[in-house]
Design a protein around this motif. Structure first.
Motif, PDB file in Angstrom:
ATOM      1  N   UNK A  26      40.175  47.634  32.902  1.00  0.00           N
ATOM      2  CA  UNK A  26      40.171  46.782  34.088  1.00  0.00           C
ATOM      3  C   UNK A  26      41.240  45.705  33.996  1.00  0.00           C
ATOM      4  N   UNK A  27      41.210  44.903  32.924  1.00  0.00           N
ATOM      5  CA  UNK A  27      42.117  43.746  32.960  1.00  0.00           C
ATOM      6  C   UNK A  27      43.557  44.123  32.657  1.00  0.00           C
ATOM      7  N   UNK A  28      43.759  45.159  31.854  1.00  0.00           N
ATOM      8  CA  UNK A  28      45.146  45.502  31.590  1.00  0.00           C
ATOM      9  C   UNK A  28      45.800  46.111  32.816  1.00  0.00           C
ATOM     10  N   UNK A  29      45.052  46.955  33.541  1.00  0.00           N
ATOM     11  CA  UNK A  29      45.617  47.483  34.789  1.00  0.00           C
ATOM     12  C   UNK A  29      45.911  46.337  35.744  1.00  0.00           C
TER      13      UNK A  29
ATOM     14  N   UNK B 281      42.328  35.315  31.924  1.00  0.00           N
ATOM     15  CA  UNK B 281      41.182  34.740  31.224  1.00  0.00           C
ATOM     16  C   UNK B 281      40.338  35.853  30.614  1.00  0.00           C
ATOM     17  N   UNK B 282      40.247  36.985  31.329  1.00  0.00           N
ATOM     18  CA  UNK B 282      39.421  38.078  30.812  1.00  0.00           C
ATOM     19  C   UNK B 282      40.041  38.668  29.554  1.00  0.00           C
ATOM     20  N   UNK B 283      41.355  38.888  29.580  1.00  0.00           N
ATOM     21  CA  UNK B 283      41.979  39.548  28.432  1.00  0.00           C
ATOM     22  C   UNK B 283      42.052  38.582  27.247  1.00  0.00           C
ATOM     23  N   UNK B 284      42.050  37.278  27.538  1.00  0.00           N
ATOM     24  CA  UNK B 284      42.055  36.307  26.455  1.00  0.00           C
ATOM     25  C   UNK B 284      40.676  36.220  25.793  1.00  0.00           C
ATOM     26  N   UNK B 285      39.722  36.981  26.283  1.00  0.00           N
ATOM     27  CA  UNK B 285      38.404  37.004  25.654  1.00  0.00           C
ATOM     28  C   UNK B 285      37.625  35.728  25.881  1.00  0.00           C
TER      29      UNK B 285
ATOM     30  N   UNK C 288      40.068  45.218  40.891  1.00  0.00           N
ATOM     31  CA  UNK C 288      40.032  45.175  39.428  1.00  0.00           C
ATOM     32  C   UNK C 288      39.513  43.822  38.938  1.00  0.00           C
ATOM     33  N   UNK C 289      39.931  42.740  39.618  1.00  0.00           N
ATOM     34  CA  UNK C 289      39.459  41.415  39.210  1.00  0.00           C
ATOM     35  C   UNK C 289      37.948  41.313  39.400  1.00  0.00           C
ATOM     36  N   UNK C 290      37.471  41.920  40.488  1.00  0.00           N
ATOM     37  CA  UNK C 290      36.028  41.919  40.723  1.00  0.00           C
ATOM     38  C   UNK C 290      35.308  42.607  39.571  1.00  0.00           C
TER      39      UNK C 290
END
Lengths: 675, 317
Positions: free
Chosen positions: A361-364, A404-408, A492-494
């Motif tokens: 999700x977040x990488x796409x 923020x999502x990929x930064x965990x 994807x953000x959702x």
């Protein structure tokens, strides 16, 4: 329970319907060929239809996971005579199909707005390659015999090769494509050999016979290692990662998103299929090896991502990092399973599966956002961007969620899987092996280091692209993404938000897989807003409370400040420290932001620097950071191959008489052999 | 009963918000005494906050919404953390929302937001501070995680109420491995809260700043919230330390009547008074390290925590 009757009739035909949707993708691709040069037709008709198909695909896979069916099998009368295609849908493939459908829906919607006419491949052809790529990924996951698996796998590699080289007039892109194809085939060869070992002397290549094949520990280990190398090359494990930072930036952004978000996951699927399904034994050292390679890859990826200056290369290295984290989880799961701790194995496997979904999700999302930035600015270099949050508010806001999502970070989804992984590390002291029980917990520290480095990388990524001042005057004319692109990004953000806030759904989906493979699941009894993977007493986490808590206090504080104080604002120039000639060039550059990492992890890099001296009339600074492995591993191999080819080339003198002599000698040798 | 726990939760959060500036003021006062200066009054931080709330915000012309939202986000994360950490009682409705590892994540969220806000204006100092602060972050997190690993090995839980209750049932909690972990935690606490030896909260020498460089563009109510959040962060870290290593006095589940709560509040204040003195002493005795000595400092913290882990696994298990 109203939907139960409909469910029943649908779930019994899940596999058929999924195959129909795969066929629909291929058909859509062919429709695109009807008017290959019409961007409008391809973008406004075919791609939106494709994304609806993706949605239906994801929904069907979800339905299958919910239905609780164990497996559906089917034999297709296609392929070679006596070698029909075997197809099987089980929870593991269902999970990856769900991931494929959900994420591809967003990417296809974005692609509808993204592809424009220009140089390179015609839109219609691109559309065919794109949909064949999607279909082949689905078939890789559905295949139930080695033959069909390899056919789908190679189709996937080839279609993605053509997509990568869409701008084939640029020499670097052709070179990146070649490197990708080379590594893909090296990997495919290893996978093929692995299947060859797995069939265990019965010469039947269906996965069903492989499951029952008795293998000695040696051959089982050989099969596992070959699979690890083969799938690792596709996933981008260090040291087989070199193609990734070349191919991802070369491809158009939706293709990068597909490759990084989805294609890498087929490799994860493959290793899980071999390690947990096809092989009936597991040894602890497989787990330690996988864990070690995973940890090293994740650290390596994070460190290299921190020093990149090209935004897509940065994301490519970040993919290596995330794949490393997923492999860390898989390694832990194998280790726990081999040590007879199935519950903890289920926990680690859940972490790996959920992280696969999250990473898709977040990488796409981020790759697509870079696509929008690229369209708006024609710049890929971080050093020439900046301040885009003011020109592209939609992309900036949605990319912020991905960042923020990929930064965990809680309460988004990346945190959930990293938290689960750290939770499973907590149980490593229980491994009944005196050294491992002490060494492996240190892996948790590496995961924490990697996660924090990822946050560093993402602050760099977002801060330099979207925040600050424009580094180039032309950025003033940057425009926001169009509607289709926004919908794709928002979808994807959702996903990132929903999985972060209600991780229970993702956990349930992963739970069906772990129940099937390991016979155990993590604790799924808690209500949907919080998770407690082992027991609530041991640890629990609620993304929803995090979101509600932060948002609630935020609103309350805002209101209190407005009521008790005031809301007056005066716009001024930024504080210049008494030096009034500030320019946008004084902000941190991408190189500058990466400097602490370059300084601290210097041993990882091969660095070339030109530093200015104080007396230079025209000060000049240049730094180039390279992967050490490229020179120490790949170039020697390439040279060796070249030398070997030269030697063999000696045979080819180009004289007919010599060739006739070769035939004659061969004939003599064969006669001697026969007689 | 249910409402009572919510009342308790609410009271605990309010107490934390209220005393956080006081704690910072107390440290400043101790430090002034130790350095032979005349101390500012204890309520000085409150006066600062009041002054800042009354002023007009001077906002850089290009500041985005992210910049303006960040002070509120910071305040939100820190208040939420205060709600989760059992500083007075363990039976809190919010405590289940996060274990200690998730708390680290929450602090990381605050850090990332502040760093992004620092980069938003596009001045040299903002991005420099952001870069340095993120660096301290990735150096500190492994050490912090190892500290939590130690606590988990003792109590079988990473949820702070679980840790507190485990130590309440096990009785005395002095153990060589925990001493190592406690020292490591103290070192991380100083680094994470931008204090000497990593950063100097009182500095305005631009080249050495970390936290101050990031908040350079903030003014008035935004600055007030940022400062209040960093006071709360320090208090939160101290309370995590108390829960992990000095849980005496915290009212545990089932034994949390009014008297126990009052006692717990007194115990908390007493611990804070002592901790403030210790912080001031450390800050007076040590000098600020160069920024590239920070890895060595935090690596030491990490090694101490690992040592604690090994001591436990070799001797304790």
């Amino acid at each position: 329970m109203l939907i139960a009757p409909i469910d029943r009739s649908l779930t019994n035909h899940c596999l058929t319907l999924l195959l129909l949707l795969v066929a629909a993708w291929i058909a859509l691709g062919l429709i695109g060929l009807l008017r290959p040069h019409s961007v409008r037709f391809v973008a406004h008709v075919v791609f939106p239809l494709g994304s609806i198909t993706c949605l239906a695909f994801g929904a069907l896979a979800a339905l299958f996971l919910v239905s609780g069916h164990l497996a559906e099998v089917m034999t297709l009368p296609l392929g070679l005579p006596n070698l029909p295609f075997h197809i099987r849908l089980d929870p593991l493939s269902g999970f990856f199909l769900l991931l494929l459908g959900l994420v591809a829906a967003g990417i296809s919607t974005f692609a509808a707005g993204y592809f424009r006419s220009g140089q390179g491949t015609a839109p219609g052809l691109l559309c065919l390659q794109y949909h064949v790529f999607l279909a082949s990924m689905a078939l890789v996951v559905l295949a139930d015999d080695a033959y069909f698996f390899m056919v789908a796998w190679e189709t996937m590699a080839l279609s993605s090769y053509f997509l990568v080289t869409a701008q084939h007039r640029i020499p670097e892109i052709r070179r990146a494509g070649f490197l990708y194809l080379l590594m893909a085939h090296m990997g495919a060869l290893c996978i093929l050999l692995s299947f060859g070992v797995l069939q265990g002397g019965r010469w039947q290549f269906t996965f069903d016979t492989m499951r029952g094949a008795p293998l000695s520990p040696f051959w089982a280990s050989a099969a596992f290692l070959l699979a690890l190398i083969g799938f690792g090359a596709k996933a981008g494990l260090v040291p087989l990662h070199v193609w990734l930072p070349e191919a991802h930036p070369a491809a158009p952004s939706p293709v990068s998103a597909l490759m990084s978000g989805l294609m890498l996951k087929t490799a994860i699927y493959g290793i899980l299929r071999v390690a947990f399904d096809l092989l009936h034994v597991r040894f602890w050292w497989w787990g330690v090896l996988t864990l070690g390679v995973g940890l090293f890859s994740s650290l390596f990826g994070a460190i290299f991502a921190a020093v990149q200056t090209d935004m897509k290369r940065l994301l490519a290295y970040s993919s290596i990092e995330n794949i490393g984290i997923i492999f860390t989880g898989i390694g832990l799961a194998i280790l726990f399973a081999a040590c007879g701790l199935p519950l903890f194995a289920a926990l680690a496997l859940t972490a790996a599966l959920v992280h696969s979904l999250n990473h898709s999700l977040f990488k796409s999302l981020l790759f697509l956002a870079t696509g929008s930035v690229l369209h708006a600015t024609n710049q890929r270099s971080l050093g020439k961007l900046g301040g885009l949050i003011r020109r592209m508010p939609w992309v900036a806001t949605l990319a912020l969620l991905g960042t923020l999502a990929i930064a965990g970070l809680p309460p988004l989804n990346g945190f959930v899987s990293e938290w689960l992984l750290l939770q499973s590390f907590l149980f490593t002291p229980q491994i009944p092996h005196p050294f491992l029980s002490m060494l492996i917990p240190l892996g948790a520290a590496l995961v924490a280091l990697t996660a924090a480095l990822a946050a560093y990388v993402m602050v760099k990524f977002y801060g330099i692209i979207f925040l600050g001042q424009h580094r180039e005057p032309s950025l003033v004319h940057a425009h926001d993404a169009d509607w289709m692109e926004r919908i794709g990004l928002a979808w994807l953000a959702l996903g990132c938000v929903v999985i972060g806030v209600m991780p229970q759904f993702a956990l349930r989906a992963a739970g069906t897989v772990t129940a099937d493979l390991l016979g155990r699941t993590v604790n799924l009894t808690s209500p949907f807003w919080w998770i407690a993977p082992v027991t609530p007493k041991q640890a629990s986490y609620s993304g929803l409370v995090f979101l509600a808590g932060i948002a609630g206090v935020l609103v309350l504080a805002f209101g209190m400040v407005r009521i008790l104080a005031h809301g007056r604002i005066r716009r001024t120039a930024p504080w210049d420290c008494g030096y009034p000639w500030q320019t946008s060039r004084m902000q941190d550059t991408a190189e500058g932001f990466g400097q602490p990492v370059r300084h601290m992890f210097g041993t990882f890099f091969r660095m070339q620097r030109e530093l200015p001296t104080p007396t230079d009339a025209e000060p000049h600074y240049r730094v180039q950071v390279e992967d050490r492995l490229w020179r120490t591993l790949y170039l020697p191999i390439a040279r060796g191959v070249q030398r070997l080819a030269d030697w063999i080339g000696l045979l080819q003198g180009g004289r007919l008489a010599v060739y006739l002599l070769y035939s004659f000698l061969t004939l003599i040798a064969l006669l001697v052999f026969v007689l | 009963m249910k409402t009572l726990t919510f009342v308790r939760q609410f009271g605990e959060v309010l107490l934390a918000i209220a005393i956080a500036p006081l704690f910072a003021g107390w440290i400043a006062q101790c430090r002034a005494w130790l350095q032979n200066r005349s101390a500012p009054p204890l309520v000085q931080p409150y006066r600062m906050l009041r002054k800042l709330f009354q002023k007009d915000v001077a906002l850089a012309a290009d500041a985005s919404r992210l910049f303006r939202a960040t002070p509120y986000v910071l305040f939100g994360t820190m208040v939420l953390a205060a709600a989760i950490i059992p500083s007075i009682a363990t039976d809190l409705p919010f405590a289940q929302a996060a274990d200690a590892i998730a708390l680290i994540g929450l602090f990381a969220t605050a850090r990332v937001f502040l760093s992004l806000a620092a980069m938003d204006i596009g001045t040299a100092f903002g991005s420099m501070g952001a870069r340095r602060d993120m660096m301290i972050g990735f150096l500190a997190e492994p050490a912090l995680l190892m500290v939590l690993f130690n606590a988990f090995l003792f109590s079988g839980s990473t949820a702070l109420p679980g840790v507190v209750e485990a130590s309440a049932t096990h009785g005395s909690f002095i153990d060589p491995s925990l001493i190592f972990a406690a020292i490591a935690f103290l070192m991380v606490l100083l680094a994470e809260n931008a204090r000497i030896p990593i950063d100097n909260p009182a500095t305005h020498l631009e080249l050495t700043m970390i936290h101050e460089a990031m908040v350079l563009e903030y003014s008035a109510r935004h600055l007030a919230l940022v400062e209040w959040s960093s006071d709360l962060k320090l208090l939160n870290y101290a309370c995590i330390g108390f829960a992990l290593f000095l849980p005496w006095g915290i009212a545990t589940h089932g034994a949390d009547g009014t008297a126990a709560l009052a006692l717990a509040a007194v115990a908390l204040l007493a611990k804070l008074v002592v901790a403030g003195g210790i912080f001031a002493l450390i800050e007076s005795l040590s000098a600020k390290l160069r920024i590239f000595r920070a890895p060595e400092y935090l690596a030491t913290a990490f090694l101490l925590a690992v040592l604690g882990l090994l001591v436990h696994l070799l001797l304790g298990a």
